[in-house]
Enzyme design. Structure first.
Site, PDB file in Angstrom:
ATOM      1  N   ASN A 181       0.810  -1.223   0.000  1.00 36.69           N
ATOM      2  CA  ASN A 181       0.000   0.000   0.000  1.00 36.69           C
ATOM      3  C   ASN A 181       0.844   1.274   0.000  1.00 36.69           C
ATOM      4  O   ASN A 181       0.535   2.234  -0.699  1.00 36.69           O
ATOM      5  CB  ASN A 181      -0.972  -0.008   1.183  1.00 36.69           C
ATOM      6  CG  ASN A 181      -0.273  -0.139   2.521  1.00 36.69           C
ATOM      7  OD1 ASN A 181       0.781  -0.756   2.640  1.00 36.69           O
ATOM      8  ND2 ASN A 181      -0.864   0.445   3.552  1.00 36.69           N
ATOM      9  N   GLU A 280       3.728  -4.414  12.502  1.00 37.33           N
ATOM     10  CA  GLU A 280       2.659  -3.422  12.366  1.00 37.33           C
ATOM     11  C   GLU A 280       1.641  -4.065  11.455  1.00 37.33           C
ATOM     12  O   GLU A 280       1.869  -4.238  10.258  1.00 37.33           O
ATOM     13  CB  GLU A 280       3.214  -2.106  11.790  1.00 37.33           C
ATOM     14  CG  GLU A 280       2.258  -0.940  11.937  1.00 37.33           C
ATOM     15  CD  GLU A 280       1.265  -0.857  10.792  1.00 37.33           C
ATOM     16  OE1 GLU A 280       0.083  -1.217  11.025  1.00 37.33           O
ATOM     17  OE2 GLU A 280       1.662  -0.458   9.706  1.00 37.33           O
ATOM     18  N   CYS A 314      -3.232   1.292   6.665  1.00 33.85           N
ATOM     19  CA  CYS A 314      -3.592   0.610   7.907  1.00 33.85           C
ATOM     20  C   CYS A 314      -4.216   1.562   8.917  1.00 33.85           C
ATOM     21  O   CYS A 314      -4.944   1.134   9.809  1.00 33.85           O
ATOM     22  CB  CYS A 314      -2.363  -0.069   8.504  1.00 33.85           C
ATOM     23  SG  CYS A 314      -0.994   1.065   8.821  1.00 33.85           S
ATOM     24  N   GLU A 493       7.963   1.242  16.741  1.00 31.98           N
ATOM     25  CA  GLU A 493       9.082   1.802  15.995  1.00 31.98           C
ATOM     26  C   GLU A 493       8.886   3.309  15.896  1.00 31.98           C
ATOM     27  O   GLU A 493       7.799   3.829  16.112  1.00 31.98           O
ATOM     28  CB  GLU A 493       9.194   1.148  14.615  1.00 31.98           C
ATOM     29  CG  GLU A 493       9.507  -0.352  14.697  1.00 31.98           C
ATOM     30  CD  GLU A 493       9.899  -0.976  13.368  1.00 31.98           C
ATOM     31  OE1 GLU A 493      10.507  -0.278  12.539  1.00 31.98           O
ATOM     32  OE2 GLU A 493       9.602  -2.169  13.162  1.00 31.98           O
TER      33      GLU A 493
END
Length: 512
Positions: A181, A280, A314, A493
């Protein structure tokens, strides 16, 4: 009906079935190869890299087999044991700044590559994807250059003392697996801190977006990064490069962005070797709109958070909870905003919205569109596939879509869709809004829209998420922690938080 499932097509966890169509003018498309130990390397059978805008073939991508993945891991290990491992922090971070300079020098080349793989408008690729790639290398160079480690002076009996201090050392060979993405943005978000900390990496980009990972290899070489520090293998998940990389005994850690299901599979793979992971994963993010919100600001923000990158982020909002006094106004305003979106070619300045990444992913999203209607949704706008003409009907286009009439018990509000859609649901009290927003197995991001400062702080802190915005969306400080809870991931992160994953601490204790 929370247990309802939706028919889905192939995902990036397995082998897609790319279409074969003629390239422009019938010319043979370019071939993308693996990059190992500083050189392009011929690999195995190839597949079509398909342009999601019109279905044409952009390139042929060679699949990396188990032997080539092994060579890549060994090359990374050799770099760690060789000249790369001998560099100082100042030398490494200086190279990272040179990489940023080289990306800027080839900026438009990266823009065209990223837009070509994903179909996103050129303006978005310029302003977000490639600009963030440059920023990632510079920000993590600064972070690592300034980073320290704890030290403690301990008083002992008899007036003696001991000094304890920690030394940061690279994690080692890191497997970097990135999605389709935001391919370059998320690739550099991981590669920049990994390299600045002294690691070597083996990258597996998505099979749908392989180009910028390959292009970045050229840039790193131009900047003077030693051979073997950055390696690229192309392929799929199970039975291909993804599996071969994550199960390789020479890999010291895995950082992955993608679906929760694939993250779970990687965890099972690395568990026997007890390797660290940074994940993630997916999101089913909520926005909460209170009656005192600035509606103009809110509608602009919701338009971005629901429809940005065709919903393929996301962090995008798929659940919008609106306080009842302004529910009708928000519904009407958001429908108007959705109707104003313009689907079209990436180089058209009027284009606001690109296609989905593939026809396979479109079938998955359309399955949710159908399921929403079956479960009683009222379709306010969209709901299907637009007829665009102009040679675009071979692409993976889908209509931006909004629903009312659904509840948290319905599958479209429980499962991540990853498309340009959202359900709008009313609420009456603050406690109800928080309960609805937190009623999910995911926990990545949320947005609170209100002009009440106290409420904004209060509600944002009650959200069970990793990122909680108030009156904005996708606003990031690269020093702040990034990650989720629940099915949305493991670890954080960003800034010094990245150092917690990409380095190991050795404590040295000296009796004085």
């Amino acid at each position: 009906m929370a247990s309802a499932t939706v028919p889905v097509g192939p995902t990036t966890a397995g082998r897609a079935a790319p279409r074969s169509t003629a390239g422009a003018g019938g010319a043979d498309p370019p071939v993308l190869r693996a990059f190992v130990a500083g050189c392009p390397v011929d690999a195995g059978p190839s597949w079509d890299n398909v342009d999601p805008v019109d279905g044409s073939v952009r390139s042929r991508v060679q699949e990396s087999g188990k032997d080539l993945v092994d060579r890549a891991v060994l090359a990374a290990r050799a770099a760690l044991d060789g000249p790369w491992g001998a560099l100082s922090v100042a030398q490494r971070t200086g190279l990272m700044r040179k990489v940023a300079d080289r990306i800027e020098a080839r900026f438009e080349e990266f823009v065209l590559a990223e837009s070509g793989d994903t179909g996103k408008p050129l303006a978005q690729a310029r302003e977000l994807d490639v600009a963030r790639a440059v920023a990632n290398f510079r920000a993590f160079a600064d972070t690592v250059a300034a980073a320290g480690a704890p030290s403690y002076l301990t008083d002992l009996a008899g007036g003696k003392q001991a000094l304890n201090y920690a030394v940061r050392k690279p994690l080692g060979v890191v497997a970097v697996i990135v999605p389709w993405n935001l391919p370059l943005l998320l690739l550099t978000w991981k590669v920049a801190p990994a390299l600045a900390c002294g690691n070597a990496v083996v990258v597996k980009p998505s099979e749908w977006t392989p180009t910028t990972a390959t292009l970045l290899a050229e840039v790193l070489a131009e900047a003077g990064v030693p051979d073997g520090v950055y390696n690229v293998v192309h392929g799929f998940g199970p039975g291909s490069a993804g599996q071969f990389l994550t199960e390789h005994p020479g890999v010291d850690g895995v950082t992955f962005t993608g679906s929760s299901a694939t993250g779970s599979a990687i965890m099972r793979t690395v568990a026997p070797r007890v390797r660290p992971v940074s994940f993630e994963l997916g999101g089913k993010n909520a926005a909460v709109v209170f009656a005192d919100a600035d509606l103009e600001l809110t509608l602009a923000g919701l338009t971005r958070s629901v429809f940005a990158n065709t919903g393929q982020v996301c962090l995008c909002t798929e659940r919008v909870y609106v306080e009842r006094p302004v529910f009708d106004d928000v519904v009407a305003g958001l429908v108007k905003q959705a109707e104003a979106l313009r689907l079209g070619r990436p180089d058209d300045p009027a284009t606001t919205t690109g296609p989905l990444i593939s026809t396979e992913h479109r079938e998955r999203v359309l399955g949710y569109y159908r399921l929403a209607e079956e479960q009683g949704a009222r379709v306010l706008v969209g709901g299907g596939v637009p007829a665009l003409g102009d040679g675009l009907d071979g692409g993976s286009w889908i209509s931006p879509t909004l629903w009312t009439g659904l509840t948290n018990a319905d599958a479209p509000l429980r499962q991540e869709i990853f498309g340009p859609c959202a359900a709008i649901v009313p609420f009456d009290t603050e406690d109800e809004a928080v309960r609805l927003a937190n009623d999910t197995d995911y926990g990545l991001a949320s947005v609170v829209w209100t002009t009440n400062l106290s409420r904004g702080h209060r509600v944002a802190q009650r959200m069970r998420v990793g990122l909680s915005w108030v009156n904005t969306w996708f606003l990031r400080d690269l020093r702040s922690p990034f990650g989720g809870v629940g099915l949305s991931g493991i670890g954080r992160e960003g800034g010094e938080h990245s150092l917690d994953f990409y380095t190991e601490l050795t404590n040295v204790c000296v009796a004085l």
